[in-house]
Write an enzyme that holds these catalytic residues in place. Structure first.
Site, PDB file in Angstrom:
ATOM      1  N   ASP A   1       0.848  -1.193   0.000  1.00 52.07           N
ATOM      2  CA  ASP A   1       0.000   0.000   0.000  1.00 52.07           C
ATOM      3  C   ASP A   1       0.886   1.247   0.000  1.00 52.07           C
ATOM      4  O   ASP A   1       1.855   1.328   0.761  1.00 52.07           O
ATOM      5  CB  ASP A   1      -0.889  -0.030   1.252  1.00 52.07           C
ATOM      6  CG  ASP A   1      -1.946   1.048   1.257  1.00 52.07           C
ATOM      7  OD1 ASP A   1      -2.385   1.464   0.170  1.00 52.07           O
ATOM      8  OD2 ASP A   1      -2.352   1.464   2.371  1.00 52.07           O
TER       9      ASP A   1
ATOM     10  N   GLY B   1      -9.277   5.067   1.975  1.00 51.31           N
ATOM     11  CA  GLY B   1      -9.847   5.862   3.056  1.00 51.31           C
ATOM     12  C   GLY B   1     -11.239   5.464   3.472  1.00 51.31           C
ATOM     13  O   GLY B   1     -12.040   6.311   3.880  1.00 51.31           O
TER      14      GLY B   1
ATOM     15  N   GLY C   1      -7.907   8.325   7.152  1.00 52.68           N
ATOM     16  CA  GLY C   1      -8.030   8.635   8.574  1.00 52.68           C
ATOM     17  C   GLY C   1      -9.459   8.792   9.019  1.00 52.68           C
ATOM     18  O   GLY C   1     -10.411   8.717   8.231  1.00 52.68           O
TER      19      GLY C   1
END
Length: 284
Positions: A82, A206, A179
């Site tokens: 990633d 995300g 996040g």
């Protein structure tokens, strides 16, 4: 089932009309939690790690752990790099036995992104594994280079970018962020425009902070891979913290780590179910 090539995993996902969760690991406990939930779900998945989190173990240890666990699984799993922000990280992951790679050059301008991405694709061809790239910068903790000009993927660049780089998967910026402390909101009209022209499958980063009802729609927009990281880490830390709060003097580390493993597994299983609730394929 032994660890599978990323190309094979993408084929299985598309044949079954499901979305593969891509779950970030850091250590043995997280790895075992992720893979136990994937096996329970029977939905193919990626397990992945970013260079920012590999300092604890190195690429080889992660590859060894995943290979050992998946050898006794029935559900297909690919091991993915990633956010490989350097060519060196791409090379190290491939050489360690990763079966899928991401080269992340979104911090560069368009032409330089193409240049660096194509270099990684050429390298990966020798290993016969797919490469994911990012077009448009995804805000949050993985990227600090988001500007007004690159905050979302430009659909007019998609075909040119894919053709000139040779990438196999495209990570897009459509309002998603990395996040938990930001405010993501998917731009579905933009996503629809991108899907209509993109010649390769799409990836959504995300997913930890995106509303469940939006994630559940991704299966209808050419998305084959959805990344989840922060929710897993948060569950791990909360589980350990709760054990400490319950008894600050405890020393039974195995029970604490088993609680953390279960917390990670519970989140992964829930995410897989949520991603695929609108799938036409049976999901357990």
């Amino acid at each position: 089932m032994p660890l599978v090539n990323g190309f094979k995993l993408i084929d299985i996902v598309q044949e079954r009309n499901v979305v593969a969760g891509a779950f970030n690991t850091t250590d043995l406990i997280t790895t075992m939690g992720i893979l136990s939930a994937v096996e329970k779900s029977k939905v193919p998945a990626f397990i992945q790690i970013a260079p920012t989190n590999v300092s604890l173990s190195g690429y080889g240890y992660i590859a060894d752990m995943v290979k050992r666990y998946t050898a006794n699984m029935e559900t297909p799993v690919a091991l993915h790099l990633d956010h490989g922000k350097t060519f060196e990280s791409v090379k190290q992951a491939a050489r360690a036995g990763f079966t899928s790679l991401m080269t992340d050059n979104a911090k560069y301008d368009y032409e330089e992104n193409i240049l660096h991405t194509a270099e990684a694709v050429r390298f990966a061809e020798g290993y016969g594994i797919p490469v994911e790239a990012e077009l448009g910068a995804i805000a949050g903790k993985e990227d600090d280079d988001v500007t007004e000009g690159n905050a979302k993927t430009d659909p007019d660049q998609v075909v040119d970018f894919v053709q000139r780089t040779g990438v196999d998967l495209l990570a897009i910026a459509v309002g998603n962020v990395h996040g938990l402390n930001l405010d993501p909101n998917i731009d579905f009209p933009l996503l629809e425009k991108i899907e209509a022209v993109c010649p390769v499958p799409l990836v959504l980063h995300g997913a930890s902070g995106i509303p469940d009802d939006q994630i559940a729609q991704m299966v209808n927009y050419g998305v084959v891979k959805i990344n989840v990281a922060s929710d897993l880490r948060n569950a791990y830390i909360k589980a350990v913290g709760q054990d400490y709060n319950d008894d600050p003097h405890r020393f039974d580390l195995i029970d604490v780590t088993l609680d953390a493993k279960k917390a990670v597994a519970d989140v992964v299983y829930q995410k897989i179910q949520m991603m695929n609730q609108n799938s036409t394929s049976k999901v357990y």
